[in-house]
Write a protein that holds these residues in place. Structure first.
Motif, PDB file in Angstrom:
ATOM      1  N   GLN A   1       0.820  -1.217   0.000  1.00 11.83           N
ATOM      2  CA  GLN A   1       0.000   0.000   0.000  1.00 11.83           C
ATOM      3  C   GLN A   1       0.850   1.261   0.000  1.00 11.83           C
ATOM      4  O   GLN A   1       1.978   1.267   0.495  1.00 11.83           O
TER       5      GLN A   1
ATOM      6  N   GLU B   1      -4.207   0.014  -2.247  1.00 16.86           N
ATOM      7  CA  GLU B   1      -3.757  -1.149  -1.494  1.00 16.86           C
ATOM      8  C   GLU B   1      -4.072  -2.401  -2.308  1.00 16.86           C
ATOM      9  O   GLU B   1      -5.141  -2.499  -2.908  1.00 16.86           O
TER      10      GLU B   1
ATOM     11  N   SER C   1      -5.230  -6.039  -2.443  1.00 21.93           N
ATOM     12  CA  SER C   1      -5.987  -6.929  -1.582  1.00 21.93           C
ATOM     13  C   SER C   1      -6.622  -8.032  -2.421  1.00 21.93           C
ATOM     14  O   SER C   1      -7.308  -7.745  -3.408  1.00 21.93           O
TER      15      SER C   1
ATOM     16  N   ASP D   1      -5.568  -4.407  -7.185  1.00 20.74           N
ATOM     17  CA  ASP D   1      -5.338  -3.084  -6.612  1.00 20.74           C
ATOM     18  C   ASP D   1      -6.677  -2.436  -6.311  1.00 20.74           C
ATOM     19  O   ASP D   1      -7.603  -2.478  -7.129  1.00 20.74           O
TER      20      ASP D   1
ATOM     21  N   CYS E   1       3.679   4.555   3.112  1.00 19.85           N
ATOM     22  CA  CYS E   1       3.649   3.217   2.518  1.00 19.85           C
ATOM     23  C   CYS E   1       3.789   2.182   3.618  1.00 19.85           C
ATOM     24  O   CYS E   1       4.314   2.455   4.698  1.00 19.85           O
TER      25      CYS E   1
END
Length: 195
Positions: free
Chosen positions: A75, A93, A95, A99, A167
């Protein structure tokens, strides 16, 4: 908007490595770095790499970076902090294999919103946090496409806040984020564009 010098801020947690050059700042995250409080997972993580400078009422901060994530929960974006239990992180992020553009807003406990951005990989993402009155308004875009509204959340008008690039690499070693810009300027004029 005017550029903020990369040496202006202070890190909440020192990254593994920082390299500043003519084309921006490259930040290598420490494995396990993250920001989260309690909700659903039951833990508190406050090891994000956020480079923060004062964030005054009536101003906005923009952070740009190249989107090149590959591991779960990689992230980057913008971090706005009031204290340990009052903060917002917003950006992209990774996941469950894709993205997503979203935000985590924390007031004692965290909440998380995320929406897929499948065409953004490999491009420059800009996240803009704007502080006006009692609100924090977050927008984002890729390259020079139109801004998208990400989140509107409360932010006490009198709070002393800081903000800047962020980040994290919760699940792996070796994530390096190439930040291309950090800028500040006046807050957005309104929540909705004029019609």
């Amino acid at each position: 908007m005017i550029d903020v010098d990369w040496s202006t801020g202070s890190w909440t947690t020192a990254p593994a490595r920082v390299e500043v050059g003519d084309d921006g700042m490259r930040v290598t995250a420490v494995e396990g770095s993250d920001a989260w409080r309690v909700t659903s997972y039951g833990f508190v993580h406050d090891t994000e790499h956020a480079l923060l400078a004062p964030f005054e009422q009536g101003t906005a901060v923009e952070v740009s970076f190249r989107l090149d994530f590959s591991a779960q929960f990689d992230q980057a974006g913008v971090f706005v902090r009031v204290d340990d239990e009052t903060w917002t992180k917003a950006g992209v992020e990774r996941s469950d294999g894709e993205d997503g553009l979203g935000a985590v807003v924390t007031r004692g406990v965290s909440d998380w919103s995320l929406a897929p951005v499948p065409g953004w990989h490999g491009r420059e993402v800009t996240v803009r946090a704007s502080r006006s009155g009692d609100a924090l308004t977050v927008r984002a875009r890729v390259d020079d496409e139109p801004w998208r509204l990400v989140r509107v959340s409360p932010l006490n008008a009198d709070a002393a806040a800081t903000a800047g690039p962020m980040c994290c690499a919760p699940s792996r070693d070796g994530l390096t984020v190439h930040f291309t810009a950090w800028r500040t300027g006046p807050a957005d004029e309104g929540l909705h564009p004029p019609t």
